[in-house]
Design a protein around this motif. Structure first.
Motif, PDB file in Angstrom:
ATOM      1  N   LEU A   1       0.834  -1.198   0.000  1.00 54.34           N
ATOM      2  CA  LEU A   1       0.000   0.000   0.000  1.00 54.34           C
ATOM      3  C   LEU A   1       0.874   1.256   0.000  1.00 54.34           C
ATOM      4  CD1 LEU A   1      -2.926   1.053   0.101  1.00 54.34           C
ATOM      5  CD2 LEU A   1      -2.733   1.041   2.581  1.00 54.34           C
ATOM      6  N   THR A   2       1.926   1.255   0.782  1.00 54.69           N
ATOM      7  CA  THR A   2       2.847   2.393   0.833  1.00 54.69           C
ATOM      8  C   THR A   2       3.519   2.605  -0.516  1.00 54.69           C
ATOM      9  OG1 THR A   2       3.244   2.006   3.185  1.00 54.69           O
ATOM     10  CG2 THR A   2       4.875   3.332   2.012  1.00 54.69           C
ATOM     11  N   ILE A   3       3.950   1.521  -1.144  1.00 58.26           N
ATOM     12  CA  ILE A   3       4.577   1.623  -2.464  1.00 58.26           C
ATOM     13  C   ILE A   3       3.588   2.206  -3.473  1.00 58.26           C
ATOM     14  CG2 ILE A   3       5.478   0.275  -4.411  1.00 58.26           C
ATOM     15  CD1 ILE A   3       6.731  -1.613  -2.281  1.00 58.26           C
ATOM     16  N   ILE A   4       2.348   1.769  -3.417  1.00 60.29           N
ATOM     17  CA  ILE A   4       1.326   2.272  -4.341  1.00 60.29           C
ATOM     18  C   ILE A   4       1.102   3.769  -4.130  1.00 60.29           C
ATOM     19  CG2 ILE A   4      -1.160   2.169  -4.847  1.00 60.29           C
ATOM     20  CD1 ILE A   4      -0.847  -0.931  -4.467  1.00 60.29           C
ATOM     21  N   PHE A   5       1.038   4.213  -2.884  1.00 64.69           N
ATOM     22  CA  PHE A   5       0.887   5.645  -2.605  1.00 64.69           C
ATOM     23  C   PHE A   5       2.091   6.437  -3.124  1.00 64.69           C
ATOM     24  CE2 PHE A   5      -2.077   4.879   1.249  1.00 64.69           C
ATOM     25  CZ  PHE A   5      -3.182   4.918   0.426  1.00 64.69           C
ATOM     26  N   ILE A   6       3.278   5.882  -2.976  1.00 64.35           N
ATOM     27  CA  ILE A   6       4.487   6.544  -3.474  1.00 64.35           C
ATOM     28  C   ILE A   6       4.435   6.673  -4.991  1.00 64.35           C
ATOM     29  CG2 ILE A   6       6.992   6.249  -3.780  1.00 64.35           C
ATOM     30  CD1 ILE A   6       7.005   5.079  -0.886  1.00 64.35           C
ATOM     31  N   VAL A   7       3.993   5.614  -5.671  1.00 64.29           N
ATOM     32  CA  VAL A   7       3.879   5.655  -7.136  1.00 64.29           C
ATOM     33  C   VAL A   7       2.873   6.721  -7.557  1.00 64.29           C
ATOM     34  CG1 VAL A   7       3.136   4.362  -9.180  1.00 64.29           C
ATOM     35  CG2 VAL A   7       4.631   3.276  -7.497  1.00 64.29           C
ATOM     36  N   PHE A   8       1.732   6.801  -6.889  1.00 65.50           N
ATOM     37  CA  PHE A   8       0.746   7.834  -7.211  1.00 65.50           C
ATOM     38  C   PHE A   8       1.351   9.232  -7.024  1.00 65.50           C
ATOM     39  CE2 PHE A   8      -2.870   4.742  -6.467  1.00 65.50           C
ATOM     40  CZ  PHE A   8      -3.378   4.823  -7.757  1.00 65.50           C
ATOM     41  N   ALA A   9       2.091   9.439  -5.945  1.00 69.11           N
ATOM     42  CA  ALA A   9       2.687  10.747  -5.675  1.00 69.11           C
ATOM     43  C   ALA A   9       3.727  11.115  -6.732  1.00 69.11           C
ATOM     44  CB  ALA A   9       3.326  10.752  -4.291  1.00 69.11           C
ATOM     45  N   ILE A  10       4.600  10.189  -7.041  1.00 71.84           N
ATOM     46  CA  ILE A  10       5.636  10.447  -8.045  1.00 71.84           C
ATOM     47  C   ILE A  10       5.003  10.705  -9.410  1.00 71.84           C
ATOM     48  CG2 ILE A  10       7.542   9.389  -9.330  1.00 71.84           C
ATOM     49  CD1 ILE A  10       8.310   7.951  -6.699  1.00 71.84           C
ATOM     50  N   THR A  11       4.016   9.919  -9.754  1.00 73.56           N
ATOM     51  CA  THR A  11       3.369  10.055 -11.063  1.00 73.56           C
ATOM     52  C   THR A  11       2.668  11.403 -11.202  1.00 73.56           C
ATOM     53  OG1 THR A  11       3.039   7.672 -11.181  1.00 73.56           O
ATOM     54  CG2 THR A  11       1.721   9.021 -12.663  1.00 73.56           C
ATOM     55  N   GLY A  12       1.938  11.808 -10.180  1.00 74.47           N
ATOM     56  CA  GLY A  12       1.249  13.093 -10.244  1.00 74.47           C
ATOM     57  C   GLY A  12       2.207  14.257 -10.396  1.00 74.47           C
ATOM     58  N   SER A  13       3.244  14.261  -9.589  1.00 70.69           N
ATOM     59  CA  SER A  13       4.226  15.344  -9.651  1.00 70.69           C
ATOM     60  C   SER A  13       4.966  15.353 -10.984  1.00 70.69           C
ATOM     61  CB  SER A  13       5.243  15.199  -8.514  1.00 70.69           C
ATOM     62  OG  SER A  13       4.591  15.248  -7.280  1.00 70.69           O
ATOM     63  N   THR A  14       5.362  14.189 -11.435  1.00 71.00           N
ATOM     64  CA  THR A  14       6.118  14.094 -12.679  1.00 71.00           C
ATOM     65  C   THR A  14       5.274  14.476 -13.889  1.00 71.00           C
ATOM     66  OG1 THR A  14       7.446  12.325 -11.698  1.00 71.00           O
ATOM     67  CG2 THR A  14       7.570  12.568 -14.081  1.00 71.00           C
ATOM     68  N   SER A  15       4.023  14.061 -13.920  1.00 65.60           N
ATOM     69  CA  SER A  15       3.178  14.404 -15.069  1.00 65.60           C
ATOM     70  C   SER A  15       2.915  15.911 -15.126  1.00 65.60           C
ATOM     71  CB  SER A  15       1.868  13.621 -15.047  1.00 65.60           C
ATOM     72  OG  SER A  15       1.114  13.921 -13.907  1.00 65.60           O
ATOM     73  N   ALA A  16       2.731  16.544 -13.982  1.00 69.93           N
ATOM     74  CA  ALA A  16       2.550  17.998 -13.963  1.00 69.93           C
ATOM     75  C   ALA A  16       3.812  18.703 -14.442  1.00 69.93           C
ATOM     76  CB  ALA A  16       2.169  18.468 -12.567  1.00 69.93           C
TER      77      ALA A  16
END
Length: 100
Positions: free
Chosen positions: A16-31
């Motif tokens: 679950l922690t890894i999934i949250f980290i992926v969501f955070a990285i993806t959102g920031s990187t796409s912006a």
């Protein structure tokens, strides 16, 4: 968190922690990447005016979709994010993209 783990079919808090980290990285990187995509396409606030922000938000969407699966793959969560991606696109009426 228990309900979220059940809903997503996740067994451990680490996953679950890894999934949250992926969501955070993806959102920031796409912006961040959408800014460069706009520059590459020659889209600026000067030539688009008030339309610039909606256009940039529209550009973020496909960038986010691609990055979500790629970053998920890098973190060993490809299966989760591929399933998540298909569900999300189907709910948006874009399920035809996955039919063979």
């Amino acid at each position: 968190m228990k309900k979220l783990k059940e809903r997503w079919g996740i067994e451990s808090n680490i996953q679950l922690t890894i999934i949250f980290i992926v969501f955070a990285i993806t959102g920031s990187t796409s912006a961040w990447l959408s800014r460069y995509a706009c520059d590459w396409l020659g889209l600026t606030k000067t030539n688009l005016g008030l339309v610039y922000t909606p256009v940039r938000l529209i550009l973020i969407f496909p960038i986010y979709q691609i990055l979500l699966v790629l970053i998920g793959l890098l973190f060993g969560q490809f299966k989760f994010f591929w399933t998540f991606e298909k569900k999300m696109l189907r709910s948006m009426g874009l399920g035809f993209l996955f039919k063979a």
